[in-house]
Design an enzyme around this catalytic site. Structure first.
Site, PDB file in Angstrom:
ATOM      1  N   ASN A   1      43.008  44.598  33.273  1.00 24.44           N
ATOM      2  CA  ASN A   1      42.542  43.240  32.978  1.00 24.44           C
ATOM      3  C   ASN A   1      41.811  43.181  31.637  1.00 24.44           C
ATOM      4  O   ASN A   1      41.990  42.230  30.862  1.00 24.44           O
ATOM      5  CB  ASN A   1      41.614  42.773  34.110  1.00 24.44           C
TER       6      ASN A   1
ATOM      7  N   HIS B   1      42.710  36.514  35.721  1.00 26.55           N
ATOM      8  CA  HIS B   1      43.330  35.222  35.437  1.00 26.55           C
ATOM      9  C   HIS B   1      44.826  35.366  35.177  1.00 26.55           C
ATOM     10  O   HIS B   1      45.273  36.329  34.563  1.00 26.55           O
ATOM     11  CB  HIS B   1      42.709  34.584  34.191  1.00 26.55           C
TER      12      HIS B   1
END
Length: 337
Positions: A213, A182
């Site tokens: 991440n 994201h």
């Protein structure tokens, strides 16, 4: 008798003239209204001058100026939800200047320029780069109230139908060895079911190594939420550092989604005494040792590497001072409270 006919004929001619004058006035007013509200580019200088002159007349209410003042407060501003697919004006502190937004007025939705495509979602705005198949920036303002909401994460990853050239696909990431990372985190969008849902659009994703991440990038996202709580709100612009042509990056999947080497965040907040503070981060797309502050940089460095102009609505002197600073004391203190 002839005199009466002459008078009657003259009266009819006068009535005819009045009719045609009235019709021409109606046509002119209608055309003027159409031009004003359609606002074609060739008419903008004339409309701006008319608004300037009329706005200075006593008793004239310049509604466009008043609404702009309401929509563009001196700092951060976007603390309210705009609703699904609604227009966001270009004059917002969180919107950076890129090829599609520089000089843009009014709605940003669908703004296009030289491989830049801007779209407005409920929780964020982004600029998509087709040649890279990722967004070069995602911008939003995160408030204390939004952070303290508790909507559950959905994990409904999907392609973005609003990208005119089509976004990256689920197949691009399958078996690639990279996470769908994201840019605007799902945890920042838990104040709205629609904002949460849109955060899983693949236009908001970039290929990230899992160690990054789920490691330092996650730590930075958590810190941003802590700062939003402690400062009241934080303006966030985030994305990959795209400093080379797309073909020079590794690509995954059929769409050759570029795998960035670095990611950035540019942040702007206000201390309790009203003083604005700014800080940037650049992190490599790998397992990162140390703490998030080891990756703190001044925003000038991000601008130099990305070619994006952040927080351009600040006064020039203030922008220069804030973006050249890399003072981390207030941010460290706020992350511990």
């Amino acid at each position: 008798m002839a005199a009466r006919r002459s008078a009657s004929s003259k009266r009819k001619r006068n009535e005819g003239r009045r009719f045609w004058i009235f019709l021409l006035i109606v046509i002119a007013l209608t055309a003027g209204a159409l031009i004003y509200y359609a606002r074609p580019e060739w008419a903008e200088p004339y409309i701006a001058e008319a608004e300037r002159v009329l706005g200075s007349e006593p008793g004239f209410q310049n509604e466009s100026a008043e609404s702009a003042a309401e929509e563009a407060p001196p700092y951060a501003g976007a603390t309210e939800s705009y609703g699904k697919n609604s227009a966001v004006p270009a004059e917002r502190m969180e919107i950076p200047l890129c090829a599609a937004t520089a000089g843009k007025k009014g709605s940003l939705e669908g703004a296009l320029a030289d491989d830049h495509e801007v779209h407005v979602y409920e929780g964020f705005t982004l600029c998509y780069r087709e040649t890279y198949e990722v967004a070069e920036w995602v911008a939003y303002t995160l408030t204390r109230e939004k952070v303290e909401s508790e909507m559950a994460r959905t994990d409904k990853f999907k392609e973005d139908p609003r990208i005119s050239t089509k976004s990256a696909s689920l197949a691009d990431y399958k078996g690639s060895g990279y996470d769908r990372g994201h840019l605007a985190p799902a945890a920042d969008m838990r104040w709205s079911s629609n904002a949460m849902d849109e955060s899983f659009l693949l236009s908001n994703m970039t290929p990230q190594l899992h160690a990054f991440n789920a490691g330092m990038w996650l730590n930075l996202e958590s810190a941003v939420r802590a700062w939003a709580v402690n400062f009241g709100e934080v303006t966030v612009v985030t994305g990959p550092v795209l400093e080379r042509p797309a073909h020079e990056y590794p690509g995954i999947g059929e769409n050759k989604v570029s795998v960035p080497e670095y990611f950035y965040k540019a942040l702007l907040a206000r201390k309790p005494d009203g003083t604005k503070i700014a800080l940037g981060f650049i992190m490599p797309n790998q397992k990162c040792p140390g703490s998030i502050m080891d990756y703190a940089v001044c925003i000038d460095e991000i601008e130099e590497r990305t070619g994006i102009d952040f927080f351009s609505l600040l006064e020039d002197d203030e922008e220069t001072a804030l973006e050249s600073s890399c003072e981390i004391t207030d941010w460290e203190r706020a992350s511990k409270n």
